[in-house]
Write an enzyme that holds these catalytic residues in place. Structure first.
Site: not given
Ligand code: SDX
Length: 427
Positions: A363, A306
């Site tokens: 989710d 998140h």
């Molecule tokens: C919702 O914003 C809100 O409030 C949203 C929400 C709401 O109520 O409205 O809470 C609802 O959208 C919840 C989130 C649902 N999405 C997912 O579950 C999709 C999977 N999660 C990710 O794609 C990610 O965690 C996000 C999109 C939720 C957040 O992305 P960020 O903040 O841009 O983080 P990032 O992509 O920069 O990741 C940081 C690091 C990266 O690795 P490094 O580059 O540091 O090595 O964490 C890793 C990412 O690769 N990472 C994950 C991951 N999420 C982040 N690696 C594997 N699996 C994951 N799920």
């Protein structure tokens, strides 16, 4: 309370105000930065940028805190209902008995769709995505609501909010039934909000159908947990569109489109697809976790991570407990729930996830409950949108109450320098 921050740009010192929020959050107010220095700021994904001041929801991502209008989500989940929470989120205070009864009646009485609108569902293909239909039909419904479209007085907003909250359920259920070639069922104002939705969804052709009130209560709880979440992608979209003066229905239809993405509200469906693919393929949880950690795999652990929560999403805790309770109640032994639990345990024990503060979000478990209720996976994000409607309405209203300017961010141009047009024969 404000203080000052000192910056030095091109050797020239300047002071900018510091804004302090209710919970001691600190922000540098850069509203005058460009006028004073010619500089703008750049913040990819707005991870460090506040777009507004808001009094609706407070989140502390480090501590896993979520409050609507100051009330902790745990208390609302235990004691409130969706329409009571909707009133709180939109108007800022818990409603009196008279207000809640009046608003509930207004929502259910306005849930009916104009008969002409029902024909629109015949034009959608059976495999049309319900989020596309929801967004399209919210705007289409507004063509029949012109009397409340542009007014901003209190009565008008209450009426617009009630019509939107009522009709989104009828649109969702109509989309579901039309896709199966079944007649559309109009709402029954005598039923509760979630009960009415389940009745419209599942009673078609079933004389013996009775809404299971414990199931309806679980769905109502899911709606409460999704009601608002400050400046998430879809709510920021609603505010962006609202800032141009667009009406409430157009702004929320845009929010539906933003929510659809798999990184946002589409994640609940992506989690189920993920669990089903693990179940069907027989890949071990260990192998799947390895893939999610491997950047080249293109796989992410959906429902994990998140932008704001760097701790367990408080909503995920509540939904996980509800999933256990509902599956027990319905005597469902869902292997996908077992896989979800194994995935969570494996990820929370893995340094890759711990080092990046990746925890289950709202989710991760919500789809397990919706699947148990009989909601098809392609409608999971529609359920998220129904739950988020009060937040979108509240932010649309707050932006107007604040008399906000139109949202128009700047950019840093990195394209070509000036150059002349080249005639076709010379290219
Ligand atoms: C919702 O914003 C809100 O409030 C949203 C929400 C709401 O109520 O409205 O809470 C609802 O959208 C919840 C989130 C649902 N999405 C997912 O579950 C999709 C999977 N999660 C990710 O794609 C990610 O965690 C996000 C999109 C939720 C957040 O992305 P960020 O903040 O841009 O983080 P990032 O992509 O920069 O990741 C940081 C690091 C990266 O690795 P490094 O580059 O540091 O090595 O964490 C890793 C990412 O690769 N990472 C994950 C991951 N999420 C982040 N690696 C594997 N699996 C994951 N799920």
């Amino acid at each position: 309370m404000t203080d000052k921050a000192k910056l030095e740009l091109n050797g020239k010192p300047i002071e900018v105000p510091v804004i302090v929020g209710t919970e001691d959050e600190h922000a540098i107010d850069i509203s005058e930065l460009r006028a004073k220095t010619g500089f703008i700021t750049l913040d990819d994904g707005y991870g460090n940028t506040g777009s507004c001041k808001s009094a609706i929801t407070y989140i502390d991502g480090e501590k896993g805190i979520l409050r609507y209008r100051g009330i902790p989500i745990e208390q609302l989940a235990a004691k409130s209902s969706f329409l009571e929470t909707a009133w709180l989120v939109i108007w800022g205070e818990l409603p009196t008995r008279a207000q809640l009864d009046g608003f509930t009646a207004l929502v259910l009485e306005n849930a009916r769709l104009h008969e002409n609108l029902l024909r629109h569902f015949e034009s959608f293909p059976a495999n049309g995505h319900p989020m596309a239909e929801l967004s399209a039909m919210i705007n289409t419904v507004s063509c029949y609501e012109l009397d409340i479209m542009n007014g901003e007085d209190a009565k008008n907003i209450e009426s617009a909010a009630a019509r939107l909250l009522g009709k989104v359920c009828t649109i969702a259920a109509a989309s579901y039934n039309a896709a199966q070639g079944k007649p559309i069922i109009q709402p029954d104002p005598a039923l509760g909000y979630a009960d009415n939705f389940l009745q419209m969804m599942f009673s078609q052709g079933r004389k013996d159908y009775r809404v299971d009130h414990e199931v309806a209560a679980a769905l109502d709880l899911i709606f409460v947990l999704h009601a608002d979440h400050e400046q998430n992608c879809s709510t920021s979209t609603v505010r962006m569109v609202a800032s141009s003066g667009a009406n409430l229905f157009a702004s929320c239809a845009a929010g539906v489109c933003a929510l659809w993405g798999p990184l946002h509200g589409g994640a609940n469906a992506a989690v189920l697809d993920q669990l089903e693919s693990i179940h069907k393929s027989g890949v071990t949880v260990k192998d799947y976790i390895a893939r999610a950690k491997d950047k080249t795999s293109g796989v992410r652990l959906m429902g994990f991570g998140h932008r704001v929560y760097k701790n367990y999403d408080p909503r995920a805790k509540i939904i996980k407990a509800t999933a256990d309770r509902i599956l027990d109640k319905l005597h469902i032994n869902d292997p996908l729930l077992d896989i979800a639990r194994e995935l969570e345990a494996a990820a929370l024990a893995d340094s890759y996830f711990k080092d990046r503060s990746l925890y289950p979000n709202v989710d991760f478990y919500s789809g397990i409950i919706m699947r148990a209720i009989g909601i098809p996976v392609n409608m999971f994000t529609v359920m998220f949108a129904i739950g988020r409607m009060p937040g979108w309405i509240a932010h649309w209203k707050e932006l107007h109450d604040q008399k906000s300017r139109i949202y128009r961010p700047r950019q840093v141009y990195i394209g070509k320098p000036i150059r002349d047009y080249v005639a076709m024969e010379s290219r």
